[in-house]
Design a protein around this motif. Structure first.
Motif, PDB file in Angstrom:
ATOM      1  N   LEU A 177       0.828  -1.206   0.000  1.00 43.24           N
ATOM      2  CA  LEU A 177       0.000   0.000   0.000  1.00 43.24           C
ATOM      3  C   LEU A 177       0.866   1.261   0.000  1.00 43.24           C
ATOM      4  CD1 LEU A 177      -2.814   1.188   0.029  1.00 43.24           C
ATOM      5  CD2 LEU A 177      -2.777   1.087   2.538  1.00 43.24           C
ATOM      6  N   VAL A 178       1.972   1.230   0.758  1.00 41.04           N
ATOM      7  CA  VAL A 178       2.877   2.384   0.786  1.00 41.04           C
ATOM      8  C   VAL A 178       3.480   2.601  -0.600  1.00 41.04           C
ATOM      9  CG1 VAL A 178       4.973   3.341   1.805  1.00 41.04           C
ATOM     10  CG2 VAL A 178       3.378   2.063   3.234  1.00 41.04           C
ATOM     11  N   LEU A 179       3.942   1.522  -1.220  1.00 38.73           N
ATOM     12  CA  LEU A 179       4.542   1.650  -2.554  1.00 38.73           C
ATOM     13  C   LEU A 179       3.496   2.084  -3.585  1.00 38.73           C
ATOM     14  CD1 LEU A 179       6.862  -1.489  -2.555  1.00 38.73           C
ATOM     15  CD2 LEU A 179       7.575   0.892  -2.499  1.00 38.73           C
ATOM     16  N   THR A 180       2.278   1.558  -3.467  1.00 44.03           N
ATOM     17  CA  THR A 180       1.219   1.970  -4.394  1.00 44.03           C
ATOM     18  C   THR A 180       0.928   3.459  -4.247  1.00 44.03           C
ATOM     19  OG1 THR A 180       0.224  -0.238  -4.338  1.00 44.03           O
ATOM     20  CG2 THR A 180      -1.184   1.569  -5.055  1.00 44.03           C
ATOM     21  N   THR A 181       0.935   3.954  -3.009  1.00 39.41           N
ATOM     22  CA  THR A 181       0.705   5.387  -2.770  1.00 39.41           C
ATOM     23  C   THR A 181       1.795   6.230  -3.406  1.00 39.41           C
ATOM     24  OG1 THR A 181      -0.367   4.838  -0.666  1.00 39.41           O
ATOM     25  CG2 THR A 181       0.356   7.107  -0.968  1.00 39.41           C
ATOM     26  N   LEU A 182       3.046   5.830  -3.228  1.00 37.33           N
ATOM     27  CA  LEU A 182       4.156   6.585  -3.817  1.00 37.33           C
ATOM     28  C   LEU A 182       4.113   6.522  -5.347  1.00 37.33           C
ATOM     29  CD1 LEU A 182       7.027   5.593  -1.372  1.00 37.33           C
ATOM     30  CD2 LEU A 182       6.216   7.912  -1.804  1.00 37.33           C
ATOM     31  N   ILE A 183       3.802   5.343  -5.876  1.00 41.05           N
ATOM     32  CA  ILE A 183       3.702   5.215  -7.340  1.00 41.05           C
ATOM     33  C   ILE A 183       2.595   6.135  -7.854  1.00 41.05           C
ATOM     34  CG2 ILE A 183       3.018   3.639  -9.188  1.00 41.05           C
ATOM     35  CD1 ILE A 183       4.489   1.414  -7.646  1.00 41.05           C
ATOM     36  N   SER A 184       1.463   6.133  -7.158  1.00 43.86           N
ATOM     37  CA  SER A 184       0.348   6.991  -7.557  1.00 43.86           C
ATOM     38  C   SER A 184       0.760   8.456  -7.561  1.00 43.86           C
ATOM     39  CB  SER A 184      -0.822   6.765  -6.593  1.00 43.86           C
ATOM     40  OG  SER A 184      -1.849   7.698  -6.823  1.00 43.86           O
ATOM     41  N   LEU A 185       1.468   8.869  -6.510  1.00 43.03           N
ATOM     42  CA  LEU A 185       1.909  10.266  -6.416  1.00 43.03           C
ATOM     43  C   LEU A 185       2.818  10.633  -7.590  1.00 43.03           C
ATOM     44  CD1 LEU A 185       3.141  12.038  -3.184  1.00 43.03           C
ATOM     45  CD2 LEU A 185       4.373  12.324  -5.309  1.00 43.03           C
ATOM     46  N   PHE A 186       3.808   9.796  -7.861  1.00 42.53           N
ATOM     47  CA  PHE A 186       4.769  10.126  -8.915  1.00 42.53           C
ATOM     48  C   PHE A 186       4.152  10.016 -10.306  1.00 42.53           C
ATOM     49  CE2 PHE A 186       8.105   9.943  -5.736  1.00 42.53           C
ATOM     50  CZ  PHE A 186       8.959  10.937  -6.193  1.00 42.53           C
ATOM     51  N   VAL A 187       3.184   9.130 -10.474  1.00 41.63           N
ATOM     52  CA  VAL A 187       2.505   9.054 -11.770  1.00 41.63           C
ATOM     53  C   VAL A 187       1.747  10.348 -12.041  1.00 41.63           C
ATOM     54  CG1 VAL A 187       0.586   7.941 -12.959  1.00 41.63           C
ATOM     55  CG2 VAL A 187       2.376   6.549 -11.941  1.00 41.63           C
ATOM     56  N   ARG A 188       1.036  10.861 -11.018  1.00 42.65           N
ATOM     57  CA  ARG A 188       0.326  12.125 -11.197  1.00 42.65           C
ATOM     58  C   ARG A 188       1.321  13.270 -11.437  1.00 42.65           C
ATOM     59  NH1 ARG A 188      -4.513  14.655 -10.321  1.00 42.65           N
ATOM     60  NH2 ARG A 188      -5.245  12.730 -11.305  1.00 42.65           N
ATOM     61  N   PHE A 189       2.374  13.277 -10.671  1.00 40.50           N
ATOM     62  CA  PHE A 189       3.436  14.285 -10.821  1.00 40.50           C
ATOM     63  C   PHE A 189       4.009  14.235 -12.241  1.00 40.50           C
ATOM     64  CE2 PHE A 189       7.390  16.008  -8.321  1.00 40.50           C
ATOM     65  CZ  PHE A 189       7.242  17.220  -8.975  1.00 40.50           C
ATOM     66  N   HIS A 190       4.277  13.025 -12.716  1.00 39.41           N
ATOM     67  CA  HIS A 190       4.847  12.838 -14.053  1.00 39.41           C
ATOM     68  C   HIS A 190       3.878  13.319 -15.136  1.00 39.41           C
ATOM     69  CE1 HIS A 190       6.123  10.073 -17.485  1.00 39.41           C
ATOM     70  NE2 HIS A 190       7.190  10.808 -17.249  1.00 39.41           N
ATOM     71  N   SER A 191       2.598  13.030 -14.958  1.00 39.80           N
ATOM     72  CA  SER A 191       1.600  13.438 -15.946  1.00 39.80           C
ATOM     73  C   SER A 191       1.496  14.955 -16.032  1.00 39.80           C
ATOM     74  CB  SER A 191       0.237  12.842 -15.583  1.00 39.80           C
ATOM     75  OG  SER A 191       0.276  11.435 -15.609  1.00 39.80           O
ATOM     76  N   ILE A 192       1.594  15.626 -14.878  1.00 41.08           N
ATOM     77  CA  ILE A 192       1.478  17.088 -14.872  1.00 41.08           C
ATOM     78  C   ILE A 192       2.667  17.726 -15.580  1.00 41.08           C
ATOM     79  CG2 ILE A 192       1.450  19.136 -13.388  1.00 41.08           C
ATOM     80  CD1 ILE A 192      -0.146  17.496 -11.350  1.00 41.08           C
ATOM     81  N   VAL A 193       3.874  17.272 -15.279  1.00 45.61           N
ATOM     82  CA  VAL A 193       5.053  17.917 -15.875  1.00 45.61           C
ATOM     83  C   VAL A 193       5.193  17.564 -17.359  1.00 45.61           C
ATOM     84  CG1 VAL A 193       6.290  18.039 -13.690  1.00 45.61           C
ATOM     85  CG2 VAL A 193       6.608  16.039 -15.134  1.00 45.61           C
ATOM     86  N   ARG A 194       4.673  16.376 -17.772  1.00 46.50           N
ATOM     87  CA  ARG A 194       4.714  16.033 -19.195  1.00 46.50           C
ATOM     88  C   ARG A 194       3.653  16.794 -19.980  1.00 46.50           C
ATOM     89  NH1 ARG A 194       3.399  11.663 -21.238  1.00 46.50           N
ATOM     90  NH2 ARG A 194       4.864  11.547 -22.962  1.00 46.50           N
ATOM     91  N   ASP A 195       2.519  17.076 -19.354  1.00 45.34           N
ATOM     92  CA  ASP A 195       1.442  17.853 -19.965  1.00 45.34           C
ATOM     93  C   ASP A 195       1.010  17.228 -21.295  1.00 45.34           C
ATOM     94  OD1 ASP A 195      -0.439  19.806 -20.168  1.00 45.34           O
ATOM     95  OD2 ASP A 195       0.895  21.297 -21.063  1.00 45.34           O
ATOM     96  N   ASP A 196       0.735  15.922 -21.256  1.00 46.67           N
ATOM     97  CA  ASP A 196       0.288  15.210 -22.450  1.00 46.67           C
ATOM     98  C   ASP A 196      -0.957  14.408 -22.068  1.00 46.67           C
ATOM     99  OD1 ASP A 196      -0.105  13.797 -24.734  1.00 46.67           O
ATOM    100  OD2 ASP A 196       1.901  12.912 -24.840  1.00 46.67           O
ATOM    101  N   ILE A 197      -2.107  15.011 -22.300  1.00 47.50           N
ATOM    102  CA  ILE A 197      -3.367  14.404 -21.834  1.00 47.50           C
ATOM    103  C   ILE A 197      -3.628  13.080 -22.538  1.00 47.50           C
ATOM    104  CG2 ILE A 197      -5.864  14.758 -21.682  1.00 47.50           C
ATOM    105  CD1 ILE A 197      -5.304  17.744 -21.540  1.00 47.50           C
ATOM    106  N   VAL A 198      -3.255  12.994 -23.812  1.00 50.85           N
ATOM    107  CA  VAL A 198      -3.540  11.783 -24.584  1.00 50.85           C
ATOM    108  C   VAL A 198      -2.761  10.594 -24.054  1.00 50.85           C
ATOM    109  CG1 VAL A 198      -3.451  10.752 -26.883  1.00 50.85           C
ATOM    110  CG2 VAL A 198      -4.061  13.165 -26.614  1.00 50.85           C
ATOM    111  N   ASN A 199      -1.490  10.817 -23.732  1.00 54.34           N
ATOM    112  CA  ASN A 199      -0.611   9.719 -23.310  1.00 54.34           C
ATOM    113  C   ASN A 199      -0.285   9.847 -21.830  1.00 54.34           C
ATOM    114  OD1 ASN A 199      -0.383   8.495 -25.862  1.00 54.34           O
ATOM    115  ND2 ASN A 199       1.126  10.026 -26.472  1.00 54.34           N
TER     116      ASN A 199
END
Length: 990
Positions: free
Chosen positions: A763-785
């Motif tokens: 659960l801890v690792l899933t939480t961290l993965i979730s955080l970094f995935v959202r972080f990664h999506s924001i900085v990439r700014d690519d809604i499609v991918n």
């Protein structure tokens, strides 16, 4: 105007005027100016200086309306300046020798990173994960050039450099120099961490047999005009500078040889690898009549080659190409000692071997003598060196004088033989003869036995070199000395008979102290040492290191023996920390000792023993044990986290391991409520653990967890942020900007990654993965991918200051985190889908398909059951379809289009129209069950005149029977074909 002034004007007018130096901004105004400037025989400024100027201006920070320094803007001016820097490097044909000599490591790092960017190297993907054979030629070459520079820089940084002391007028530059040095050290540390990856990339490039192409001024111009055209033209090999495979392999072998040779100090096998690479380099060089694109130092290559052969024992003494160093090493390795002595005697005439080498060989044999044997060889080498020293006017060594205390006749005979062969009486100068006479006189005066003196004086060389009068005088002196010798006096001991002094005994005890791991024996040795000498024995071994947090407390112990004992017990325990039994014994003895006089040190040792027990238990879990920690250990960890700090030195790593321990054993309630706030503020790991525990405790409730997750989000964003620093030149101009990790984060990103890799709770690792995935999506700014993960809704959807984020660090971290999580549980379907998405958004379609299929396999017993719809959602299936399409597996695309909730006929029809398919085509027709697709397939084959394939589709339709089947039967048939198709795909991509 006066006559004098007129004369001055006339003189100045007659001098040839020096053309003014071209300013950097002029190249922005005139597109042709750079190429014309570089074609000059002596351009001013020189090319490397232009690179520095262009990059400094491109990296100059901007100032906003609030007078705040901002990173350099991504505008046309700065892009053009970076392109100009690349064009200068292209003019130099990317010669790393020239670039390394003219550019500092930070500037060259910036230049090559820009090359990677314009060459379309996928961002956020490690170079070792790239398949060079599938990349465009210029892209693959950019990756190779960067990794060549990386390992060359590591090698060059290992060479000692003379430190220049700044003069009084340079003192104001010390701060700038220090910043430059820090940045260089940071870059070097990253390059050294990635050295293994760089080596793998370059080794992989050696398997490519095709020619390569690198950017030229023309391709860079095309790139600026139209990136897609330039890249396409480069891919089709009609643009760029052609580098043959042999030329590139020659250069790569040379660079790999250099890095392996540098690693040979700690790994003997590395010398073997270095020798192989240098051998390949030599063989490839012989193929070239003219090496246009190979830039290497052939003299250094020859030195490397001989050194590797000597170090690996691959030398042949009969090889005529060996240099003197190689011949000597070969003779020693083959135990050909007679030939070695002959070589030393001959060298007394040729003087080809440096004196330090001869002395080094003698020292090596003296060491062997102390171990037993080779006395005669050692004596002969000592004599050869003494004669060499005498002929060069050097002082004779102590070893030679000790040899003369009790020499045997055959030793004296050998001395005279060496003297005779070392002096060519016909060609030798008078100076050499005079020096030999002095040596023979010294020999006579040093010999105590009259009959040995007579052997010398009667020798042919002696009678030829000394005049008769001089011989008579010397003989008379010897007779007088012989008459006055006290025959009852005790003779001087030989060099090997001298008894050991106290310092030798101390040295032996210190050696025992270094090797000993028994606490009682360590104490006994220290007592003996302190009785012989009063000095700090904790400094005996520089490998003994005590954490800086504890050093002052230990060194404040007044009794020197106790101080040494405490320091050494703790240092030895920390040194062998993975050997839990020995460490436990050493720490227990230290705890028993300090309990008597220091409550502070007692608590320090209790903390270290707690850390030891936590690591021991976690190691057992990593090796397969599922036993929960004993209540006593959990209680001690809680005690540490609740401890009130009263001037007590604490190591952050103890808190780090304790927090990881509590998170791994789901003690979220405790971490959230009971840890003292003072400890949270002083230890970033405890703060991070508390935030993780709070967030995990309130999952999956989105409303509540959003509030607790926001603080964790802000902490992680600060860790992954960078601060922009710049230096100002003496003329006031702001020059090259530097980016480094922001000091606002509670800890550095590398330490944050290290902490994450101590966690194993899903659960801890899933939480961290979730955080970094959202972080990664924001900085990439690519809604499609976008990458998907669980619990994405709890995190913020925007960033306040996007420019301050290190985008590359976020991309690398999310990939490292997911990869680490999958090493712990490779069957977690959520993590597998996230890993697949990461590969998908970075255009690594084969790897993405592998993980999409693996996610389906683990939740369906390798596709023996239906894959759950929440695993293979429409988004996942569409991405699998795109992966197959990009891999030119068009029949697989058509089959997968049936898996969607609403069959995508348009995509399926378009895929079936493709004739250039890389899959097995008609072998996948058995997995098509949709009638519309089968009918279209029949139509396509009929249209193409493919009669055999045309029959496949009707046959598939006939399997349904000539009458309507119930819907349930059709669904079962579809499910059966789905399973078989996915199993077939798994065999292809696993």
């Amino acid at each position: 105007m006066s006559a004098e002034a007129a004369d001055r004007v006339a003189v100045s007018g007659s001098r040839p005027s020096t053309p003014p130096q071209t300013s950097w901004f002029e190249f922005l105004l005139d597109e042709m100016l750079l190429e014309n400037h570089l074609q000059k025989s002596h351009p001013d400024p020189v090319p490397v200086q232009l690179v520095i100027q262009f990059l400094e201006q491109a990296a100059k920070p901007s100032v906003n309306e609030q007078n705040q320094v901002q990173p350099p803007a991504d505008n046309r001016r700065n892009r053009t300046l970076k392109l100009l820097a690349l064009k200068v490097a292209a003019h130099l044909k990317w010669d790393l020798d020239v670039l390394e000599k003219g550019l500092t490591i930070p500037v060259l790092n910036m230049l090559l990173n820009e090359l990677l960017c314009v060459s379309k190297v996928p961002p956020g993907v490690k170079h070792v994960d790239l398949d060079l054979s599938t990349l465009p030629p210029t892209t693959a070459m950019a990756v190779i050039i960067y990794n060549r520079w990386a390992i060359r820089t590591i090698v060059l940084s290992s060479f000692p450099e003379k430190q220049t002391k700044p003069g009084p007028h340079q003192m104001n530059m010390l701060n700038v120099v220090q910043q430059e040095k820090e940045l260089t050290e940071n870059i070097l540390s990253v390059l050294k961490e990635q050295a293994a990856d760089s080596i793998m990339v370059l080794e992989g490039s050696l398997g490519l047999k095709k020619d390569f192409y690198i950017h030229t001024l023309r391709t860079l111009d095309l790139l600026a005009a139209d990136p897609s055209t330039a890249n396409g033209e480069t891919e089709s090999s009609t643009a760029g500078l052609r580098i043959s495979a042999d030329e590139l392999h020659c250069q790569v072998h040379y660079d790999l040889g250099g890095i392996f040779f540098q690693q040979g100090c700690s790994d003997q096998l590395a010398y073997e690898k270095a020798r192989e690479h240098f051998q390949q380099t030599r063989e490839l060089l012989l193929k070239f009549d003219l090496t246009l694109h190979v830039h290497l130092d052939e003299k250094r290559l020859a030195g490397y080659w001989n050194a590797c052969r000597a170090l690996t024992g691959a030398l042949d003494p009969s090889d005529t190409q060996l240099n003197p160093y190689g011949q000597i090493n070969s003779l020693i390795r083959t135990h050909n000692y007679q030939a070695l002595v002959e070589a030393f005697i001959k060298d007394n005439v040729s003087l080809s071997l440096p004196n330090h080498l001869r002395q080094s060989v003698l020292r090596e044999f003296l060491h062997k003598v102390q171990q037993g044997g080779l006395d005669e060889v050692c004596h002969k080498l000592c004599v050869c060196n003494a004669v060499r020293d005498a002929l060069q006017g050097e002082v004779l060594s102590v070893r030679f004088h000790q040899l003369l205390h009790k020499p045997r006749k055959h030793v004296v005979d050998f001395m005279l033989e060496v003297c005779t062969r070392s002096l060519d009486k016909d060609r030798s100068s008078e100076t050499s003869k005079r020096k030999m006479v002095i040596f023979l006189k010294t020999l006579c005066e040093s010999l105590a036995e009259p009959h040995l003196v007579f052997v010398v004086t009667a020798h042919k060389l002696f009678t030829e070199l000394l005049k008769e009068e001089d011989r008579k005088i010397l003989v008379e002196q010897m007779r007088k000395r012989s008459a006055t010798v006290n025959l009852c006096a005790k003779p001087l001991p030989s060099f090997y008979d001298i008894p050991a002094a106290a310092s030798v005994n101390i040295g032996q005890l210190e050696q025992q102290l270094i090797l000993c791991l028994d606490a009682r024996r360590i104490r006994q040795i220290l007592i003996e040492l302190h009785s012989m000498a009063e000095r700090p024995f904790w400094r005996v071994n520089n490998k003994w290191e005590v954490p800086p947090d504890y050093i002052n407390v230990i060194l404040n112990i007044k009794d020197n023996l106790t101080k040494d004992l405490v320091y050494i017990l703790m240092a030895k325990g920390l040194h062998c920390i993975t050997d839990f039994a020995h460490t436990r014994q050493l720490f227990s003895a230290c705890l028993e000792l300090v309990t008597e006089f220091s409550p502070k040190l007692r608590q320090v040792m209790l903390n270290e023993m707690l850390l030891l027990e936590v690591r021991a238990h976690e190691t057992g879990v990593a090796e397969g044990s599922n036993v929960r920690p004993p209540p006593d250990l959990v209680s001690r960890v809680r005690g540490y986290l609740e401890m009130r700090i009263h001037d007590l030195p604490l190591r952050q790593i103890v808190g780090e391991e304790c927090v990881a321990f509590m998170l791994n054993w789901r003690e979220n309630e405790y971490l959230t409520l009971q840890v003292p706030q003072q400890l949270v503020m002083n230890n970033p790991y405890i703060k991070l653990g508390q935030l993780l525990a709070s967030t995990c405790k309130e999952l999956p409730g989105p409303k509540e967890s959003r509030r607790t997750a926001k603080e964790l989000w802000e902490v992680v964003v600060q860790i992954c942020s960078v601060s922009n620093q710049h230096k100002r030149n003496s003329d006031g101009r702001v020059s090259l900007i530097k980016q480094r990790e922001s000091s606002m984060g509670i800890l550095q990103r590398s330490r944050f990654i290290t902490f994450i890799k101590k966690l194993r709770e899903p659960l801890v690792l899933t939480t961290l993965i979730s955080l970094f995935v959202r972080f990664h999506s924001i900085v990439r700014d690519d809604i499609v991918n976008e990458v998907t993960a669980e619990y994405l809704a709890i995190w913020p959807s925007t960033l306040a200051n996007m420019q301050a984020v290190d985008v590359e660090a976020v991309a690398v971290t999310v990939k490292e985190l997911v990869t680490y999580a999958l090493t712990l549980n490779p069957n977690n379907q959520s993590w597998l889908i996230t890993q697949a998405d990461i590969y998908f958004v970075t255009n690594q379609y084969s790897a993405a398909l592998h993980f999409y299929l693996q996610a389906g396999a683990v939740c369906s017993d390798f596709f023996t059951k239906a894959v759950a719809p929440d695993v293979y959602t429409d988004q996942v299936l569409k991405r699998m379809i795109k992966c197959c399409s990009m891999l030119n597996c068009h029949t697989q695309v058509a089959v997968l289009c049936q898996f969607l909730r609403e069959v995508d006929y348009m995509t399926a029809f378009k895929a079936l129209q493709e004739q250039n398919s890389h899959d097995a085509m008609d072998s996948f027709y058995d997995y098509i069950w949709d009638v519309t697709i089968l009918e279209y397939l029949t139509h396509i084959h009929h249209k193409r005149g493919e009669s055999e394939k045309r029959q496949i589709a009707p046959n598939r339709q006939n399997l349904r029977g000539g009458f309507p089947n119930p819907e349930e039967v059709l669904q079962l048939a579809a499910q059966k074909r789905k399973k078989k198709f996915l199993q077939a795909m798994a065999k292809l991509y696993f």
